[in-house]
Every structure is written in structure tokens, then in C-alpha cells.
Design an enzyme around this catalytic site. Structure first.
Site, short mmCIF file in Angstrom:
data_model
loop_
_atom_site.label_atom_id
_atom_site.label_comp_id
_atom_site.label_asym_id
_atom_site.label_seq_id
_atom_site.Cartn_x
_atom_site.Cartn_y
_atom_site.Cartn_z
N CYS A 56 0.80 -1.23 0.00
CA CYS A 56 0.00 0.00 0.00
C CYS A 56 0.83 1.27 0.00
O CYS A 56 0.77 2.06 -0.95
CB CYS A 56 -0.91 0.01 1.22
SG CYS A 56 -2.15 -1.29 1.15
N1 LIG Z 1 -2.46 -6.26 1.32
C1 LIG Z 1 -2.98 -5.30 2.03
O1 LIG Z 1 -2.72 -5.22 3.21
C2 LIG Z 1 -3.94 -4.27 1.43
C3 LIG Z 1 -4.52 -3.35 2.31
C4 LIG Z 1 -5.42 -2.43 1.81
C5 LIG Z 1 -5.71 -2.40 0.45
N2 LIG Z 1 -5.12 -3.29 -0.40
C6 LIG Z 1 -5.53 -3.22 -1.80
O2 LIG Z 1 -6.37 -4.34 -2.09
C7 LIG Z 1 -6.14 -4.77 -3.43
C8 LIG Z 1 -5.73 -6.23 -3.44
O3 LIG Z 1 -4.51 -6.35 -2.72
P1 LIG Z 1 -3.98 -7.72 -2.16
O4 LIG Z 1 -2.92 -7.36 -1.17
O5 LIG Z 1 -5.10 -8.60 -1.71
O6 LIG Z 1 -3.31 -8.33 -3.47
P2 LIG Z 1 -2.84 -9.85 -3.73
O7 LIG Z 1 -1.85 -9.78 -4.81
O8 LIG Z 1 -2.52 -10.51 -2.43
O9 LIG Z 1 -4.17 -10.54 -4.25
C9 LIG Z 1 -4.76 -10.27 -5.46
C10 LIG Z 1 -5.37 -11.56 -6.00
O10 LIG Z 1 -6.07 -11.26 -7.18
C11 LIG Z 1 -5.83 -12.27 -8.12
N3 LIG Z 1 -6.09 -11.73 -9.44
C12 LIG Z 1 -5.27 -11.00 -10.25
N4 LIG Z 1 -5.93 -10.67 -11.36
C13 LIG Z 1 -7.18 -11.17 -11.27
C14 LIG Z 1 -8.31 -11.15 -12.10
N5 LIG Z 1 -8.28 -10.51 -13.27
N6 LIG Z 1 -9.41 -11.79 -11.70
C15 LIG Z 1 -9.43 -12.43 -10.51
N7 LIG Z 1 -8.40 -12.48 -9.64
C16 LIG Z 1 -7.28 -11.84 -10.03
C17 LIG Z 1 -4.40 -12.70 -7.87
O11 LIG Z 1 -4.16 -14.01 -8.34
C18 LIG Z 1 -4.34 -12.62 -6.35
O12 LIG Z 1 -4.70 -13.83 -5.74
C19 LIG Z 1 -5.09 -3.82 -4.01
O13 LIG Z 1 -5.75 -2.77 -4.65
C20 LIG Z 1 -4.39 -3.30 -2.77
O14 LIG Z 1 -3.82 -2.03 -2.99
C21 LIG Z 1 -4.25 -4.23 0.08
#
Ligand SMILES: NC(=O)c1ccc[n+]([C@@H]2O[C@H](COP(=O)([O-])OP(=O)(O)OC[C@H]3O[C@@H](n4cnc5c(N)ncnc54)[C@H](O)[C@@H]3O)[C@@H](O)[C@H]2O)c1
Length: 439
Positions: A271
Site C-alpha cells: 500500500c
Molecule cells: N495487502 C494489504 O494489506 C492491502 C490493504 C489495503 C488495500 N489493499 C488493496 O487491495 C487490493 C488487493 O490487494 P492484495 O494485497 O489482496 O493483493 P494480492 O496480490 O494478495 O491478491 C490479489 C489476488 O487477485 C488475483 N487476481 C489477479 N488478477 C485477477 C483477475 N483478473 N481476476 C481475478 N483475480 C485476479 C491474484 O491471483 C491474487 O490472488 C489492491 O488494490 C491493494 O492495494 C491491500
């Protein structure tokens, strides 16, 4: 609308969560544990297979939770996006990375919206949770969904709700972190509030999707700027022979008007190093400069270079050159006690040390081997976490303050410790420890 809300209240509505990563998997579990039938969608068949076997690939999410949800029949994972038709509510948790020139990459959101559009049916609620710049939900997602001929709010609802997860934190989890919700119409806000209120402890409605998108960015810019400030002060105070950690401890005694932020080797995680640049990019479209964001980014991204310079100087004082010295970096994770190494400054530190001729290794029990990523494939293995191994190095660089490292015996025979986390000196309150240089 009332019939839809009644289905939610009765837990008859099926919830689909697209993206089963750090955000999507715990969210899917919380909906399942609240009594909703949940479908977890992902393009990665390995993740879907793991969930189907009741396994977790994220350390702080216990496999027993995944196993229980799958065994109860409440939760199933799939790569079959046709099953989106079964869902009454669809929550999007896909990645929002930066491109090579620090520009937002919303392609995952766009492709997901197109997948939903192919199966969109009247009566569905779509919620975007991926962090992004203000306007994404109503300027980019809404036209894709309305391109089907269906209309919001007449036929479906659309909202934004930012994720506020802090991986590894015990007292605040998906369930009890207040959830901001803003719809592209008031009806959409109402629908999204009803969904989240059925599973989470506190929902905070705001007037629009744009406010909800901006709220997340304010939170992350706030952290980025304050971390940059304390990193800059670290460098300034260090030049004056003042220990910034002691200064922060003293300032923390002020009962109002001060909030402690701590210096470190640079920003990490999904983030804070990335999200502020989403806002900076969008600000330019409106003729505005996001100067604090750019400056904070500049200071924070310089930190690994500062750390390596400190290592070189400290070795020099020991009569050694960085070139040829054995240097062990402690911690690959971007923060303590999590198995998340995304954007971790440890990698940059390792790169810089290696470029200057150091013989590098790392120790991180949470990463027995380095992972292959889009950017790098180091092919390294963690050295054992014991005092004898550590004693063999000319310098140890503390990048992550994992609890497993907080043992005096690990460092007693170390030749030199360069500590970015102020972790080692407190292990030796009598001052009988190794030479420690704070960086
Ligand atoms: N990790 C955190 O702590 C956190 C906190 C707040 C916000 N976010 C936000 O949340 C969002 C997701 O982050 P995350 O950390 O869970 O990411 P991540 O990479 O852990 O997970 C994303 C998942 O989406 C899947 N994916 C990719 N393309 C896809 C598609 N077209 N269709 C379906 N699935 C797909 C990937 O295989 C993966 O499993 C981002 O925008 C991030 O900025 C993350």
C-alpha cells in the site's frame, strides 16, 4: 431494493469475492463466517486448489479457518467466472500495482469489470475494494457495467469500499475495522451498507464513491509523509550525533498533538509505497501537483542507499572495505512478523550491497528461500538463525525486527550490527553487546 436487503438480512444472498489474496481471502472468510454462501474467484488455479483443499497460503490466516469454511459448505473457490451469475453481491479485490514509470495500472480492475459485465444481471451489487484514485468507480467501472444496457441504480448497484487491513495485527481485523462505504448513487450506498453491516461490526457510509476512494488515499498519504518526515529527521539528527529513537521516545510523552512514527530502511508492503502515486497521477489530470507525496516518495526511496552507505562507513571504521566483506541482511519481510515481502526495501539493500562488491546473504525464517517475483529471482536460501552463523559475517544489517531476532545470544558474538529498527541495542541494557550503528 427492500427485497434485496431482506435477502441479505436472511443470509440468503450469495457473495462473490474476486481476487483471493491478502485482502480477498480474509474478506471471503468473514462473509462465510457470518452465514453467507461465498464464492471466491481467482485467476490463479494454485490458490483456488489450495482453498479447495482447506489450506491457507497466507501465514496470518490460519488454515483451520479456511478448512472450516470450506467444510461447512459456506465457502468455495473457483476459476470459473461464469459463476458470477450466482452472486447477489460481487466484491472486487484485485491488485492495483504501479507501472514502470510509477503510473497507476488499473488494468486488473478493468478486466475484472469486463468479466462481470459479461454476466451482469439485474439485482446485483458490485463493490470495488482495490485501492485506486478518486473517480475510478464512477468514471471507469460504471461505464463498463452500463455498456451492457443495464442501468445503475435501476438494475444494479455499484459502490467503493476501501480495504484497511493491517496484515498480522491481532486487535484489528477485517471483522472489526470500521468499513467506509460510498456508492455511485444513494441507493447503491444503501445496498452496500446493508451488505457489510451484515458481516462487519461497524460500517461508515459516505456521500459518494469518490469520497470513499479519497479516504483510503488520505490514510496512506498520511503514513507515507510522516514516515518520510521521521526518516529525514533521522538523517539530520544522526549528523548532529543525536539518536532519533531517543528523541521519539521523549516526544511520545506529550499527551496530545503528537503521534509517533518510526524511521526504517524504506517503505514496503502493497500500500504505502504505491497508493500515494495513484493520487499524484490523478492530481496532474486536474492541473495540481501532489508535492508532499512526491517529496515523501523521494525521501523514503532513498533510505536503502542511506543504509548501505552506513554499512560501508562502519566497515571502513573497522579497517574493512565493503567490497569483499561478508554482509548478512536480517529480514526480507517489509515489516515484523509477516510473511509479506512485497516492495520490501531489503531487496534494494541486498542489490546495492552486491553492486558494491559485498558477499551477501540473508536470514529470514519466514522466507526459507527467496521468492521469484516479477522484478527479481535471487535464488537465495536463508542462513540459519543462530549466533554462530551470525558471528561469521563482517556486518549484520537489521532490516526487519521479527520477534525471532529479538534474542541477545544471536548478536553476542557479532562483529558489527547496522540497525535500521533500533532492535539490537535494547537487547543489551548493560551495554555489553556488539558494536551497533543505527541507520
Ligand atoms: N495487502 C494489504 O494489506 C492491502 C490493504 C489495503 C488495500 N489493499 C488493496 O487491495 C487490493 C488487493 O490487494 P492484495 O494485497 O489482496 O493483493 P494480492 O496480490 O494478495 O491478491 C490479489 C489476488 O487477485 C488475483 N487476481 C489477479 N488478477 C485477477 C483477475 N483478473 N481476476 C481475478 N483475480 C485476479 C491474484 O491471483 C491474487 O490472488 C489492491 O488494490 C491493494 O492495494 C491491500
Amino acid at each position: 431494493m427492500q427485497a434485496w436487503i431482506d435477502r441479505i438480512a436472511a443470509r440468503k444472498a450469495t457473495v462473490g469475492v474476486i481476487g483471493q489474496g491478502y485482502v480477498g481471502l480474509p474478506l471471503a472468510l468473514v462473509f462465510g463466517e457470518s452465514g453467507f454462501p461465498v464464492l471466491g474467484f481467482d485467476v490463479d488455479p494454485i490458490k483456488v486448489a489450495a482453498i479447495s483443499k482447506g489450506e491457507s497460503y497466507i501465514k496470518h490466516i490460519g488454515p483451520e479457518r479456511v478448512a472450516a469454511a470450506v467444510a461447512s459448505g459456506q465457502f468455495a473457490a473457483t476459476t470459473n467466472f461464469d459463476r458470477l451469475r450466482e452472486c447477489d453481491a460481487i466484491v472486487i479485490c484485485v491488485p492495483t500495482p504501479l507501472g514502470p514509470h510509477r503510473e497507476p495500472d488499473n488494468s486488473y480492475i478493468h478486466s475484472t469489470a469486463r468479466e462481470i459485465a459479461k454476466r451482469l444481471r439485474p439485482g446485483q451489487l458490485i463493490v470495488l475494494e482495490s485501492t485506486t484514485y478518486p473517480g475510478t468507480t464512477d468514471e471507469e467501472v460504471l461505464p463498463i457495467l452500463e455498456g451492457t444496457g443495464l442501468n445503475c441504480p435501476r438494475d444494479f448497484h455499484l459502490a467503493f469500499s476501501p480495504e484497511r487491513e493491517d496484515p498480522g495485527r491481532k486487535n484489528f481485523t477485517t471483522k472489526n475495522i470500521p468499513k467506509i462505504v460510498g456508492g455511485v448513487t444513494p441507493e447503491s450506498t444503501r445496498a452496500a451498507v446493508a451488505l457489510y453491516a451484515a458481516a462487519l461490526e461497524q460500517v461508515v457510509p459516505v456521500s459518494s464513491a469518490r469520497v470513499a476512494e479519497s479516504c483510503k488515499l488520505l490514510e496512506n498519504v498520511f503514513r507515507s509523509v510522516n514516515i518520510a518526515l521521521v526518516n529525514e529527521l533521522k538523517v539530520i539528527f544522526d549528523g548532529m550525533g543525536i539518536d532519533v529513537w531517543e528523541v521519539i521516545r521523549a516526544a511520545e510523552t506529550k499527551p496530545f498533538g503528537f503521534m509517533a512514527f518510526y524511521p526504517g530502511p524504506g517503505l514496503g508492503g502493497h500500500c504505502i509505497p504505491l497508493d500515494p502515486f495513484y493520487l499524484a497521477w490523478k492530481a496532474a489530470e486536474h492541473g495540481e501537483w501532489a508535492r508532499f507525496i512526491e517529496l515523501a516518495g523521494e525521501i523514503n526511496t532513498r533510505m536503502p542507499r542511506y543504509v548501505v552507505e552506513k554499512v560501508a562507513r562502519a566497515l571502513n571504521e573497522d579497517g574493512k572495505a565493503l567490497n569483499g566483506s561478508r554482509v548478512l541482511v536480517l529480514g526480507l519481510a517489509y515489516k515484523a512478523n509477516v510473511d509479506d515481502d512485497r516492495e520490501s526495501p531489503s531487496y534494494e539493500i541486498l542489490d546495492l550491497l552486491q553492486k558494491r562488491g559485498a558477499r551477501i546473504d540473508y536470514c529470514d525464517p519466514l522466507f526459507p528461500k527467496t521468492r521469484k517475483t516479477r522484478k527479481r529471482d535471487l535464488g537465495m536460501t536463508s542462513v540459519p538463525c543462530d549466533g554462530a552463523s551470525f558471528a561469521a559475517y563482517d556486518a549484520l544489517v537489521v532490516a526487519t525486527a521479527h520477534d525471532v531476532f529479538k534474542k541477545a545470544e544471536l548478536f553476542r558474538s557479532a562483529k558489527l550490527v547496522v540497525d535500521t529498527r533500533n532492535m539490537v541495542a535494547p537487547l543489551f541494557p548493560r551495554g555489553d553487546g556488539p558494536r551497533v550503528v543505527k541507520a
